[in-house]
Design a protein around this motif. Structure first.
Motif, PDB file in Angstrom:
ATOM      1  N   THR A  35       0.837  -1.199   0.000  1.00  0.00           N
ATOM      2  CA  THR A  35       0.000   0.000   0.000  1.00  0.00           C
ATOM      3  C   THR A  35       0.875   1.254   0.000  1.00  0.00           C
ATOM      4  N   GLY A  36       0.292   2.339  -0.498  1.00  0.00           N
ATOM      5  CA  GLY A  36       0.987   3.617  -0.542  1.00  0.00           C
ATOM      6  C   GLY A  36       0.172   4.698   0.132  1.00  0.00           C
ATOM      7  N   PRO A  37       0.814   5.781   0.549  1.00  0.00           N
ATOM      8  CA  PRO A  37       0.123   6.861   1.254  1.00  0.00           C
ATOM      9  C   PRO A  37      -0.914   7.588   0.404  1.00  0.00           C
ATOM     10  N   ALA A  38      -0.820   7.501  -0.927  1.00  0.00           N
ATOM     11  CA  ALA A  38      -1.789   8.184  -1.791  1.00  0.00           C
ATOM     12  C   ALA A  38      -3.074   7.374  -1.947  1.00  0.00           C
ATOM     13  N   GLY A  39      -3.117   6.162  -1.364  1.00  0.00           N
ATOM     14  CA  GLY A  39      -4.318   5.346  -1.449  1.00  0.00           C
ATOM     15  C   GLY A  39      -4.237   4.217  -2.464  1.00  0.00           C
ATOM     16  N   THR A  40      -3.072   4.009  -3.037  1.00  0.00           N
ATOM     17  CA  THR A  40      -2.892   2.915  -3.990  1.00  0.00           C
ATOM     18  C   THR A  40      -2.616   1.628  -3.223  1.00  0.00           C
ATOM     19  N   SER A  41      -3.198   0.531  -3.702  1.00  0.00           N
ATOM     20  CA  SER A  41      -2.994  -0.776  -3.092  1.00  0.00           C
ATOM     21  C   SER A  41      -2.808  -1.810  -4.188  1.00  0.00           C
ATOM     22  N   LEU A  42      -1.831  -2.691  -4.021  1.00  0.00           N
ATOM     23  CA  LEU A  42      -1.559  -3.777  -4.967  1.00  0.00           C
ATOM     24  C   LEU A  42      -1.439  -5.075  -4.183  1.00  0.00           C
ATOM     25  N   THR A  43      -2.131  -6.116  -4.645  1.00  0.00           N
ATOM     26  CA  THR A  43      -2.004  -7.441  -4.043  1.00  0.00           C
ATOM     27  C   THR A  43      -1.496  -8.392  -5.109  1.00  0.00           C
ATOM     28  N   PHE A  44      -0.307  -8.966  -4.878  1.00  0.00           N
ATOM     29  CA  PHE A  44       0.345  -9.865  -5.818  1.00  0.00           C
ATOM     30  C   PHE A  44       0.108 -11.311  -5.415  1.00  0.00           C
ATOM     31  N   SER A  45      -0.168 -12.164  -6.404  1.00  0.00           N
ATOM     32  CA  SER A  45      -0.298 -13.600  -6.147  1.00  0.00           C
ATOM     33  C   SER A  45       0.911 -14.332  -6.707  1.00  0.00           C
TER      34      SER A  45
END
Length: 152
Positions: A35-45
């Protein structure tokens, strides 16, 4: 003369910034939520897919047609599969210091993600979607592993 020499040193050192701070991490450490402070979220499989939100806040995605509509796709570490020094996205690579995201909703939109560590430290790496790792990352562009999202 001194000013000219200083300019050369600064220019050369900026070009090495990404290499000095590169974090070569294994796939197992990448898998999970970042996650990032600007509100971006990435979930890797581990199957080389990802889901995410907040891509419209990522500066490196400004050239994508509709970043606000992007939510999933595939990821691959950059590697030199032929050993010739030419790095390409390679889903068989098991570690790396940069990767490519390609989006299912817009295959023409790809983003380079650089993995940073303090002088290569892989204990607590950061990632930054970027157009150029030598240019650095905007202050709100760094993403860190989210402990809550990595307990599975």
């Amino acid at each position: 003369m001194v000013l000219a020499g200083t300019g050369v040193v600064l220019t050369a050192s900026c070009g090495y910034g990404a290499a000095v701070h590169a974090a070569d991490i294994p796939q197992e450490q990448l898998v999970g939520t970042w996650t990032g402070p600007a509100g971006t979220s990435l979930t890797f499989s581990k199957e080389h897919t990802f889901t995410g939100t907040g891509f419209d806040k990522v500066k490196a995605m400004a050239d994508c047609a509709h970043p606000e509509k992007l939510s999933n796709g595939r990821w691959a570490f950059y590697a030199s599969p032929n050993g010739d020094g030419l790095n390409l996205p390679d889903e068989t690579a098991t570690h790396g210091n940069d990767l490519r995201l390609s989006f299912a909703e817009d295959p023409t939109c790809t983003v380079w993600v650089y993995l940073y560590g303090d002088f290569g430290d892989t204990e607590d790496p950061s990632m930054c979607p970027t157009e150029d790792p030598d240019a650095g990352c905007p202050p709100d562009g760094y993403m860190k592993r989210s402990e809550a999202g990595n307990r599975t």
